[in-house]
Write a protein that holds these residues in place. Structure first.
Motif, PDB file in Angstrom:
ATOM      1  N   ASP A   1       0.439  -1.838   0.174  1.00 13.31           N
ATOM      2  CA  ASP A   1      -0.314   0.514   0.422  1.00 13.31           C
ATOM      3  C   ASP A   1       0.902   1.330   0.490  1.00 13.31           C
ATOM      4  O   ASP A   1       1.622   1.425   1.194  1.00 13.31           O
ATOM      5  CB  ASP A   1      -0.655   0.051   1.350  1.00 13.31           C
ATOM      6  CG  ASP A   1      -1.977  -0.939   1.498  1.00 13.31           C
ATOM      7  OD1 ASP A   1      -2.675  -1.436   0.051  1.00 13.31           O
ATOM      8  OD2 ASP A   1      -2.878  -1.190   2.248  1.00 13.31           O
ATOM      9  N   TYR A   2       0.390   1.740  -0.406  1.00 15.53           N
ATOM     10  CA  TYR A   2       1.293   3.401  -1.055  1.00 15.53           C
ATOM     11  C   TYR A   2       0.665   4.911  -0.048  1.00 15.53           C
ATOM     12  O   TYR A   2      -0.863   4.858  -0.374  1.00 15.53           O
ATOM     13  CB  TYR A   2       1.118   3.584  -2.072  1.00 15.53           C
ATOM     14  CG  TYR A   2       2.484   2.523  -3.005  1.00 15.53           C
ATOM     15  CD1 TYR A   2       3.265   2.482  -3.005  1.00 15.53           C
ATOM     16  CD2 TYR A   2       1.046   2.033  -4.348  1.00 15.53           C
ATOM     17  CE1 TYR A   2       4.347   1.233  -3.417  1.00 15.53           C
ATOM     18  CE2 TYR A   2       1.983   0.985  -4.765  1.00 15.53           C
ATOM     19  CZ  TYR A   2       3.441   0.760  -4.477  1.00 15.53           C
ATOM     20  OH  TYR A   2       4.362  -0.451  -5.213  1.00 15.53           O
ATOM     21  N   ALA A   3       1.383   5.587  -0.082  1.00 13.57           N
ATOM     22  CA  ALA A   3       1.330   6.873   1.122  1.00 13.57           C
ATOM     23  C   ALA A   3       0.713   8.192   0.084  1.00 13.57           C
ATOM     24  O   ALA A   3       0.431   8.515   0.609  1.00 13.57           O
ATOM     25  CB  ALA A   3       2.322   7.100   2.024  1.00 13.57           C
TER      26      ALA A   3
ATOM     27  N   VAL B   1       5.087  -1.533   8.836  1.00  8.75           N
ATOM     28  CA  VAL B   1       4.784  -0.085   8.703  1.00  8.75           C
ATOM     29  C   VAL B   1       5.785   0.660   8.616  1.00  8.75           C
ATOM     30  O   VAL B   1       6.517   1.251   9.688  1.00  8.75           O
ATOM     31  CB  VAL B   1       3.758   0.006   9.322  1.00  8.75           C
ATOM     32  CG1 VAL B   1       3.081   1.617   9.383  1.00  8.75           C
ATOM     33  CG2 VAL B   1       2.282  -1.087   9.448  1.00  8.75           C
TER      34      VAL B   1
ATOM     35  N   VAL C   1       7.497   6.357   6.865  1.00 11.26           N
ATOM     36  CA  VAL C   1       7.367   7.250   4.715  1.00 11.26           C
ATOM     37  C   VAL C   1       8.275   7.545   4.774  1.00 11.26           C
ATOM     38  O   VAL C   1       8.760   8.421   5.151  1.00 11.26           O
ATOM     39  CB  VAL C   1       5.980   7.976   4.763  1.00 11.26           C
ATOM     40  CG1 VAL C   1       6.046   8.055   3.020  1.00 11.26           C
ATOM     41  CG2 VAL C   1       4.955   6.540   5.205  1.00 11.26           C
TER      42      VAL C   1
ATOM     43  N   LYS D   1       3.650   2.939   2.399  1.00  7.51           N
ATOM     44  CA  LYS D   1       2.967   3.278   3.418  1.00  7.51           C
ATOM     45  C   LYS D   1       2.430   1.534   4.821  1.00  7.51           C
ATOM     46  O   LYS D   1       3.137   2.146   6.075  1.00  7.51           O
ATOM     47  CB  LYS D   1       1.236   3.331   3.545  1.00  7.51           C
ATOM     48  CG  LYS D   1       0.307   3.533   4.155  1.00  7.51           C
ATOM     49  CD  LYS D   1      -1.088   4.081   4.090  1.00  7.51           C
ATOM     50  CE  LYS D   1      -2.158   3.542   5.595  1.00  7.51           C
ATOM     51  NZ  LYS D   1      -3.519   4.295   5.105  1.00  7.51           N
ATOM     52  N   SER D   2       2.984   0.490   3.718  1.00  6.51           N
ATOM     53  CA  SER D   2       2.819  -0.615   4.399  1.00  6.51           C
ATOM     54  C   SER D   2       2.752  -1.620   2.944  1.00  6.51           C
ATOM     55  O   SER D   2       2.601  -1.607   2.145  1.00  6.51           O
ATOM     56  CB  SER D   2       1.430  -1.215   5.626  1.00  6.51           C
ATOM     57  OG  SER D   2       0.183  -1.072   4.558  1.00  6.51           O
TER      58      SER D   2
END
Length: 270
Positions: A109-111, A211, A214, A233-234
C-alpha cells in the motif's frame, strides 16, 4: 507437449538454447510455444530461472520449470549444458511428474493514494532504506510485534532461505515447511532501542506486516525486481496459495542441493 526456452544473453547460454530448440523441433510430440507453454526450460543459472519465473508468473498453476545451468552449479538447475540430448529424451517420456515449492505473496500500500500492488516472489523480498536508519513497526497477524530500527528486513521462502536470508544470518528451512522467515539486517540494539535480534519463522496461517516511517529512500526488492521512489505505507507478506512446479525427471533433493552448494567435495576429504 508445448515448451518455452528462456535464456540469458551469455554466449554459452545462447548456444545451448539454440541447440535445445533444434532438438525439440526434431522430436515427435514436442513443439516450441513461447506464449502458452506446459514446460519452461531456463538456460543459464539461478538468476535466469528467477527471470523466467517472473516472465511466466501468471501461468504458475499451468506450467513446470526445468533448469539448465551453463556456469557454476545452480540451486534450481538440475541439468548441465552438456546434457541437452538426455533432457530432450526425458521430455519425450514426460508423464506430468513434478515437485513444488512455496511462494511468497506481497501486498504493497502506498502513502500517495495510488492503487495497491500485488507481487509474488520465489526467493525473497527485502525492505530497506538506502540512506540512514530504517524505522518501522512490525506486525505478526495484525498484532504489533516490535519497533524495528536498522538497515532493513529480509522475508524469504524456504527455498529462498539459502540465498540472501542465509547471508544475513537466517536459518535454512526445508521447503516441506510451508512457512516464511524474517531475518534482520544490521538491527540497532542498545539501552534505548531493542528488536528480537534473531530470525523468526511464520506459519501459513499468519502474516507479517511492515509499517515504515514513510520515506522516498525506502526500497522494496522481490527476487531481482525493485520498487523505489514511491512512499510505501505498508507491506504485507504471507505464504502464497500458489506454488512453483518443477518437472521431476531427476530433480535434486533439497538437502542435497544445500550440501552441493555450500559444502561440496569437503565431505569426501580424509
Amino acid at each position: 507437449m508445448k515448451i518455452a526456452i528462456y535464456s540469458n544473453d551469455g554466449e554459452t547460454s545462447s548456444r545451448i538454447a539454440s541447440e535445445l530448440s533444434k532438438e525439440i523441433e526434431k522430436a515427435k510430440d514436442l513443439e516450441i510455444d513461447e506464449l502458452n507453454p506446459e514446460i519452461v526450460i531456463s538456460v543459464g543459472g539461478d538468476g535466469t530461472l528467477l527471470s523466467a519465473f517472473h516472465h511466466y508468473d501468471d501461468l504458475t498453476d499451468k506450467i513446470r520449470f526445468v533448469g539448465i545451468h551453463t556456469g557454476h552449479l545452480g540451486f534450481y538447475t538440475d541439468w548441465r549444458d552438456t546434457e541437452v540430448t538426455q533432457l530432450v529424451e526425458s521430455l519425450k517420456r514426460d508423464n506430468g511428474q513434478s515437485v513444488s515449492y512455496p511462494l511468497l505473496d506481497i501486498e504493497v500500500d502506498y502513502a500517495d493514494g495510488g492503487l495497491p500492488d500485488y507481487m509474488i516472489a520465489l526467493n525473497e523480498a527485502t525492505f530497506k532504506k538506502l540512506f540512514g536508519t530504517m524505522v518501522a513497526k512490525v506486525y505478526i497477524k495484525g498484532e504489533l510485534f516490535e519497533n524495528f530500527r536498522g538497515d532493513g528486513l529480509c522475508i524469504s521462502t524456504p527455498t529462498g532461505s539459502t540465498a540472501y536470508n542465509k547471508s544475513v544470518g537466517g536459518a535454512i528451512i526445508s521447503p516441506k515447511f510451508n512457512s516464511i522467515q524474517v531475518a534482520e539486517m544490521a538491527s540497532i540494539n542498545n539501552r534505548v532501542f531493542r528488536t528480537i535480534g534473531s530470525p523468526i519463522i511464520i506459519p501459513p496461517t499468519e502474516s507479517i506486516t511492515i509499517v515504515p516511517e514513510v520515506s522516498l529512500h525506502n526500497v522494496l526488492t522481490y527476487d531481482q525486481l525493485l520498487i523505489k521512489d514511491r512512499p510505501i505505507k505498508s507491506i504485507k507478506f504471507k505464504i502464497s496459495k500458489r506454488r512453483i512446479y518443477f518437472a521431476k525427471y531427476r530433480h535434486t533433493h533439497f538437502w542435497q542441493r544445500v550440501s552441493n552448494s555450500f559444502i561440496g567435495d569437503t565431505l569426501n576429504d580424509d
